[in-house]
Design a protein around this motif. Structure first.
Motif, PDB file in Angstrom:
ATOM      1  N   ALA A  74       0.836  -1.206   0.000  1.00  0.00           N
ATOM      2  CA  ALA A  74       0.000   0.000   0.000  1.00  0.00           C
ATOM      3  C   ALA A  74       0.869   1.254   0.000  1.00  0.00           C
ATOM      4  O   ALA A  74       0.563   2.224  -0.702  1.00  0.00           O
ATOM      5  CB  ALA A  74      -0.926  -0.008   1.210  1.00  0.00           C
ATOM      6  N   GLN A  75       1.950   1.228   0.774  1.00  0.00           N
ATOM      7  CA  GLN A  75       2.837   2.389   0.796  1.00  0.00           C
ATOM      8  C   GLN A  75       3.472   2.600  -0.576  1.00  0.00           C
ATOM      9  O   GLN A  75       3.551   3.719  -1.064  1.00  0.00           O
ATOM     10  CB  GLN A  75       3.910   2.249   1.866  1.00  0.00           C
ATOM     11  CG  GLN A  75       4.781   3.491   1.955  1.00  0.00           C
ATOM     12  CD  GLN A  75       5.366   3.732   3.322  1.00  0.00           C
ATOM     13  OE1 GLN A  75       5.153   2.940   4.237  1.00  0.00           O
ATOM     14  NE2 GLN A  75       6.089   4.802   3.477  1.00  0.00           N
ATOM     15  N   ALA A  76       3.883   1.528  -1.223  1.00  0.00           N
ATOM     16  CA  ALA A  76       4.460   1.650  -2.571  1.00  0.00           C
ATOM     17  C   ALA A  76       3.413   2.169  -3.552  1.00  0.00           C
ATOM     18  O   ALA A  76       3.709   3.036  -4.390  1.00  0.00           O
ATOM     19  CB  ALA A  76       5.005   0.298  -3.022  1.00  0.00           C
ATOM     20  N   PHE A  77       2.199   1.668  -3.466  1.00  0.00           N
ATOM     21  CA  PHE A  77       1.120   2.099  -4.364  1.00  0.00           C
ATOM     22  C   PHE A  77       0.767   3.564  -4.133  1.00  0.00           C
ATOM     23  O   PHE A  77       0.661   4.350  -5.089  1.00  0.00           O
ATOM     24  CB  PHE A  77      -0.109   1.217  -4.147  1.00  0.00           C
ATOM     25  CG  PHE A  77      -1.326   1.645  -4.911  1.00  0.00           C
ATOM     26  CD1 PHE A  77      -1.354   1.597  -6.293  1.00  0.00           C
ATOM     27  CD2 PHE A  77      -2.449   2.102  -4.242  1.00  0.00           C
ATOM     28  CE1 PHE A  77      -2.487   1.990  -6.999  1.00  0.00           C
ATOM     29  CE2 PHE A  77      -3.575   2.499  -4.933  1.00  0.00           C
ATOM     30  CZ  PHE A  77      -3.594   2.447  -6.313  1.00  0.00           C
ATOM     31  N   LEU A  78       0.602   3.952  -2.885  1.00  0.00           N
ATOM     32  CA  LEU A  78       0.215   5.333  -2.570  1.00  0.00           C
ATOM     33  C   LEU A  78       1.361   6.312  -2.815  1.00  0.00           C
ATOM     34  O   LEU A  78       1.123   7.496  -3.050  1.00  0.00           O
ATOM     35  CB  LEU A  78      -0.278   5.425  -1.126  1.00  0.00           C
ATOM     36  CG  LEU A  78      -1.579   4.666  -0.844  1.00  0.00           C
ATOM     37  CD1 LEU A  78      -1.856   4.632   0.657  1.00  0.00           C
ATOM     38  CD2 LEU A  78      -2.741   5.276  -1.589  1.00  0.00           C
ATOM     39  N   SER A  79       2.586   5.854  -2.783  1.00  0.00           N
ATOM     40  CA  SER A  79       3.745   6.728  -3.005  1.00  0.00           C
ATOM     41  C   SER A  79       3.911   7.126  -4.462  1.00  0.00           C
ATOM     42  O   SER A  79       4.748   7.963  -4.778  1.00  0.00           O
ATOM     43  CB  SER A  79       5.019   6.049  -2.507  1.00  0.00           C
ATOM     44  OG  SER A  79       4.981   5.952  -1.101  1.00  0.00           O
ATOM     45  N   LYS A  80       3.125   6.548  -5.344  1.00  0.00           N
ATOM     46  CA  LYS A  80       3.188   6.932  -6.755  1.00  0.00           C
ATOM     47  C   LYS A  80       2.565   8.304  -6.980  1.00  0.00           C
ATOM     48  O   LYS A  80       2.783   8.925  -8.009  1.00  0.00           O
ATOM     49  CB  LYS A  80       2.472   5.895  -7.621  1.00  0.00           C
ATOM     50  CG  LYS A  80       3.163   4.552  -7.634  1.00  0.00           C
ATOM     51  CD  LYS A  80       2.378   3.550  -8.443  1.00  0.00           C
ATOM     52  CE  LYS A  80       3.030   2.185  -8.394  1.00  0.00           C
ATOM     53  NZ  LYS A  80       2.260   1.172  -9.117  1.00  0.00           N
ATOM     54  N   ARG A  81       1.796   8.757  -6.016  1.00  0.00           N
ATOM     55  CA  ARG A  81       1.122  10.056  -6.115  1.00  0.00           C
ATOM     56  C   ARG A  81       1.864  11.095  -5.276  1.00  0.00           C
ATOM     57  O   ARG A  81       2.590  10.759  -4.356  1.00  0.00           O
ATOM     58  CB  ARG A  81      -0.302   9.951  -5.574  1.00  0.00           C
ATOM     59  CG  ARG A  81      -1.119   8.889  -6.210  1.00  0.00           C
ATOM     60  CD  ARG A  81      -2.478   8.803  -5.546  1.00  0.00           C
ATOM     61  NE  ARG A  81      -3.118   7.553  -5.894  1.00  0.00           N
ATOM     62  CZ  ARG A  81      -4.089   7.007  -5.206  1.00  0.00           C
ATOM     63  NH1 ARG A  81      -4.547   7.596  -4.133  1.00  0.00           N
ATOM     64  NH2 ARG A  81      -4.628   5.870  -5.594  1.00  0.00           N
ATOM     65  N   THR A  82       1.607  12.346  -5.591  1.00  0.00           N
ATOM     66  CA  THR A  82       2.109  13.440  -4.774  1.00  0.00           C
ATOM     67  C   THR A  82       0.905  14.072  -4.091  1.00  0.00           C
ATOM     68  O   THR A  82      -0.124  14.309  -4.718  1.00  0.00           O
ATOM     69  CB  THR A  82       2.843  14.482  -5.631  1.00  0.00           C
ATOM     70  OG1 THR A  82       3.941  13.833  -6.286  1.00  0.00           O
ATOM     71  CG2 THR A  82       3.379  15.613  -4.778  1.00  0.00           C
ATOM     72  N   TYR A  83       1.023  14.329  -2.802  1.00  0.00           N
ATOM     73  CA  TYR A  83      -0.078  14.855  -1.997  1.00  0.00           C
ATOM     74  C   TYR A  83       0.231  16.275  -1.551  1.00  0.00           C
ATOM     75  O   TYR A  83       1.400  16.660  -1.423  1.00  0.00           O
ATOM     76  CB  TYR A  83      -0.277  13.961  -0.764  1.00  0.00           C
ATOM     77  CG  TYR A  83      -0.635  12.549  -1.118  1.00  0.00           C
ATOM     78  CD1 TYR A  83      -1.957  12.160  -1.287  1.00  0.00           C
ATOM     79  CD2 TYR A  83       0.357  11.590  -1.313  1.00  0.00           C
ATOM     80  CE1 TYR A  83      -2.290  10.858  -1.629  1.00  0.00           C
ATOM     81  CE2 TYR A  83       0.034  10.286  -1.649  1.00  0.00           C
ATOM     82  CZ  TYR A  83      -1.282   9.927  -1.808  1.00  0.00           C
ATOM     83  OH  TYR A  83      -1.599   8.642  -2.156  1.00  0.00           O
ATOM     84  N   PRO A  84      -0.818  17.037  -1.279  1.00  0.00           N
ATOM     85  CA  PRO A  84      -0.590  18.370  -0.706  1.00  0.00           C
ATOM     86  C   PRO A  84       0.095  18.228   0.659  1.00  0.00           C
ATOM     87  O   PRO A  84      -0.173  17.289   1.394  1.00  0.00           O
ATOM     88  CB  PRO A  84      -1.994  18.957  -0.548  1.00  0.00           C
ATOM     89  CG  PRO A  84      -2.893  18.094  -1.371  1.00  0.00           C
ATOM     90  CD  PRO A  84      -2.232  16.767  -1.492  1.00  0.00           C
ATOM     91  N   THR A  85       0.963  19.158   0.987  1.00  0.00           N
ATOM     92  CA  THR A  85       1.685  19.075   2.268  1.00  0.00           C
ATOM     93  C   THR A  85       0.916  19.730   3.405  1.00  0.00           C
ATOM     94  O   THR A  85       1.375  19.732   4.539  1.00  0.00           O
ATOM     95  CB  THR A  85       3.071  19.711   2.146  1.00  0.00           C
ATOM     96  OG1 THR A  85       2.918  21.060   1.688  1.00  0.00           O
ATOM     97  CG2 THR A  85       3.929  18.925   1.178  1.00  0.00           C
ATOM     98  N   ASP A  86      -0.240  20.299   3.084  1.00  0.00           N
ATOM     99  CA  ASP A  86      -1.071  20.889   4.137  1.00  0.00           C
ATOM    100  C   ASP A  86      -2.451  20.272   4.038  1.00  0.00           C
ATOM    101  O   ASP A  86      -3.157  20.502   3.054  1.00  0.00           O
ATOM    102  CB  ASP A  86      -1.157  22.405   3.956  1.00  0.00           C
ATOM    103  CG  ASP A  86      -1.931  23.067   5.086  1.00  0.00           C
ATOM    104  OD1 ASP A  86      -1.867  22.552   6.217  1.00  0.00           O
ATOM    105  OD2 ASP A  86      -2.593  24.085   4.822  1.00  0.00           O
ATOM    106  N   PRO A  87      -2.877  19.438   4.924  1.00  0.00           N
ATOM    107  CA  PRO A  87      -2.222  19.071   6.169  1.00  0.00           C
ATOM    108  C   PRO A  87      -1.172  17.989   5.944  1.00  0.00           C
ATOM    109  O   PRO A  87      -1.206  17.273   4.940  1.00  0.00           O
ATOM    110  CB  PRO A  87      -3.372  18.521   7.010  1.00  0.00           C
ATOM    111  CG  PRO A  87      -4.295  17.909   6.016  1.00  0.00           C
ATOM    112  CD  PRO A  87      -4.188  18.786   4.787  1.00  0.00           C
TER     113      PRO A  87
END
Length: 113
Positions: A74-87
Motif C-alpha cells: 500500500a505504501q508503494a502504491f500510494l507513493s506513486k502520487r504526490t499529496y498536498p503538504t497541508d495538512p
C-alpha cells in the motif's frame, strides 16, 4: 487407443466439473490508513487505522488482520502520487483482498483483475 480415449474423456469431465463448481468470490475490505507526508508531498508514514467491510453498509471496524507485506504494498502504491503538504497528516484507504495479500492496487469497479 483406449488409454487415449480415457485420457481425453477425463480431461473433458474435469473441465466440465471445474466450470460447474461455484466459485466463491473473494471478500474485499477497505483498509483505512493514517498517513503523513513529507515536504515534497510523498508518503512518509503509513499506519493502519482500521479495517472496514464495505458490504456491511457501515464504517464499523472489523477484526481482519492486515499483514505487513500488504502495508508495504500500500505504501508503494500510494507513493506513486504526490499529496498536498497541508495538512501533513490525513486518512486514505485501499482495498484489501485476503487472497492477494501483496496487492494494494485493487479497483473493485474494474473487476478483480
Amino acid at each position: 487407443m483406449r488409454l487415449l480415449i480415457a485420457t481425453i474423456f477425463l480431461l473433458f469431465a474435469g473441465s466440465a466439473l471445474a466450470q460447474l463448481s461455484p466459485s466463491t468470490p473473494t471478500k474485499l475490505y477497505a483498509v483505512v490508513f493514517q498517513a503523513t507526508v513529507n515536504a515534497s508531498g510523498k508518503i512518509d508514514t503509513l499506519k493502519v487505522s482500521k479495517v472496514i467491510d464495505p458490504s456491511s453498509g457501515t464504517t464499523d471496524a472489523v477484526d481482519v488482520p492486515i499483514p505487513q507485506a500488504y502495508v508495504a504494498a500500500a505504501q508503494a502504491f500510494l507513493s506513486k502520487r504526490t499529496y498536498p503538504t497541508d495538512p501533513e497528516q490525513f486518512f486514505t484507504y485501499t482495498f484489501y483482498d485476503p487472497s492477494q495479500p501483496t496487492r494494494a492496487d485493487i479497483d473493485p469497479k474494474a473487476g478483480r483483475q
